[in-house]
Design an enzyme around this catalytic site. Sequence first.
Site, PDB file in Angstrom:
ATOM      1  N   GLU A 178       0.822  -1.218   0.000  1.00 13.98           N
ATOM      2  CA  GLU A 178       0.000   0.000   0.000  1.00 13.98           C
ATOM      3  C   GLU A 178       0.854   1.266   0.000  1.00 13.98           C
ATOM      4  O   GLU A 178       1.242   1.764   1.062  1.00 13.98           O
ATOM      5  CB  GLU A 178      -0.936   0.028   1.216  1.00 13.98           C
ATOM      6  CG  GLU A 178      -1.835   1.269   1.218  1.00 13.98           C
ATOM      7  CD  GLU A 178      -2.812   1.345   2.404  1.00 13.98           C
ATOM      8  OE1 GLU A 178      -2.762   0.467   3.272  1.00 13.98           O
ATOM      9  OE2 GLU A 178      -3.604   2.295   2.429  1.00 13.98           O
ATOM     10  N   LYS A 220      -2.383  -1.897  -3.285  1.00 22.47           N
ATOM     11  CA  LYS A 220      -3.443  -1.045  -2.728  1.00 22.47           C
ATOM     12  C   LYS A 220      -3.021   0.413  -2.892  1.00 22.47           C
ATOM     13  O   LYS A 220      -2.400   1.005  -2.005  1.00 22.47           O
ATOM     14  CB  LYS A 220      -3.656  -1.390  -1.251  1.00 22.47           C
ATOM     15  CG  LYS A 220      -4.677  -0.497  -0.546  1.00 22.47           C
ATOM     16  CD  LYS A 220      -5.135  -1.098   0.764  1.00 22.47           C
ATOM     17  CE  LYS A 220      -6.005  -0.112   1.541  1.00 22.47           C
ATOM     18  NZ  LYS A 220      -6.716  -0.745   2.652  1.00 22.47           N
ATOM     19  N   GLY A 263      -9.260   6.694   1.206  1.00 25.08           N
ATOM     20  CA  GLY A 263      -8.402   7.862   1.425  1.00 25.08           C
ATOM     21  C   GLY A 263      -9.061   9.180   1.783  1.00 25.08           C
ATOM     22  O   GLY A 263      -8.433  10.228   1.673  1.00 25.08           O
ATOM     23  N   GLY A 264     -10.339   9.144   2.179  1.00 30.65           N
ATOM     24  CA  GLY A 264     -11.015  10.396   2.518  1.00 30.65           C
ATOM     25  C   GLY A 264     -12.026  10.834   1.465  1.00 30.65           C
ATOM     26  O   GLY A 264     -12.659  11.878   1.598  1.00 30.65           O
TER      27      GLY A 264
HETATM   28  P1  13P Z   1      -9.367   4.230   3.888  1.00 27.66           P
HETATM   29  O1  13P Z   1     -10.185   3.489   2.843  1.00 27.66           O
HETATM   30  O2  13P Z   1     -10.177   4.838   4.987  1.00 27.66           O
HETATM   31  O3  13P Z   1      -8.366   5.147   3.253  1.00 27.66           O
HETATM   32  O4  13P Z   1      -8.533   3.110   4.645  1.00 27.66           O
HETATM   33  C1  13P Z   1      -7.897   2.140   3.912  1.00 27.66           C
HETATM   34  C2  13P Z   1      -6.677   1.720   4.608  1.00 27.66           C
HETATM   35  O5  13P Z   1      -6.521   0.565   4.926  1.00 27.66           O
HETATM   36  C3  13P Z   1      -5.657   2.728   4.873  1.00 27.66           C
HETATM   37  O6  13P Z   1      -4.476   2.098   5.245  1.00 27.66           O
END
Ligand code: 13P
Length: 341
Positions: A178, A220, A263-264
């Site tokens: 990620e 991700k 991501g918000g």
């Molecule tokens: P969000 O979808 O809230 O961004 O969280 C995903 C996530 O695992 C962040 O590390």
Amino acid sequence: MNLAELNKVAEAMVAPGRGILAADESSGTIKKRFDAIGVESTADNRRDYREMLFRSSEGMSKCISGVILYDETIRQNAKDGTPLVKLIENSGTIPGIKVDKGTKPLPFCPGEVITEGLDGLRERLVEYRGLGAKFAKWRAVIDIGPGIPSYTAIMTNANALGRYAALCQEEGIVPIVEPEVLMDGDHDADRCYAITEWLLKTVFEQLYYQKVALEGMVLKPNMIVAGKKAKKRAGVEEVAEKTVRLLKACVPPAVPGIAFLSGGQSDEEATAHLDAMNRMGDLPWRLTFSYGRALQAAPQKAWSGKSENVAAAQRAFTHRAIMNSLATRGQWKQDLEKKAA
Ligand code: 13P
């Protein structure tokens, strides 16, 4: 390393119609989410909340391929004594674990961070595997601002992602890689594109040098969006077109699937963007979701820590799971949101 086994798990994580529930908020992050709904962040409340999600049987069994857990959660039992990991497995979903230990300031790089957690990771992975984890997650965080990101932040974070991914595969665990470019600034989508391109190229270079098998991982990434404070936000079609164009240029087809973070973005934006990308068709990998906030904001609000709200919260979660499941097939329609409301 048994690559066939890793590939089987990675393929299952991105199976058509399914995506990942990111329920791996650290104790600090879940406290922030609970503060917003007026719930005290105790171990029992965290357990009750997550148990409620994992017992949302329709959403879980039909739409969720895997759940990312936090260290506390993978060890917790449901109220009736059943391990939460068992609840997840019983709904046909794969348990996974967040293994990074969060970010620290990166030396000599003001405003930038490095993700920590490599020391002792090999041993922790052995333990997590014993607790039932079949995949793991490590999040690298890159911020966009005046003069940042620096090459130092890109290179050190990509190197750590490579170290983590190789250790996971050595232990027979599928790494979710990620690399997140934050959408906090006022930058436009083109700047997000350029920085994400730089980051992904560097990450895949590191994965290669560190002998990570692309067939046994899931990427991700962020989508290509303008910053939250940007004067002009990019529209749904622009986000979809730019994200797919960038991913085609950076992500080899050997990667089984890409599971986006939200991501918000708002719940509906995250769904609409994923749907628009899947409508484009002719993609070399599966595109799905690995959402935290975009799957949990609605059920959190509906639940608000009250046992009498559990059924309503489960309906809210299942609704978002179904909407995103449809988006993985390019079959979501905005009317479906209104009907549910
Ligand atoms: P969000 O979808 O809230 O961004 O969280 C995903 C996530 O695992 C962040 O590390």
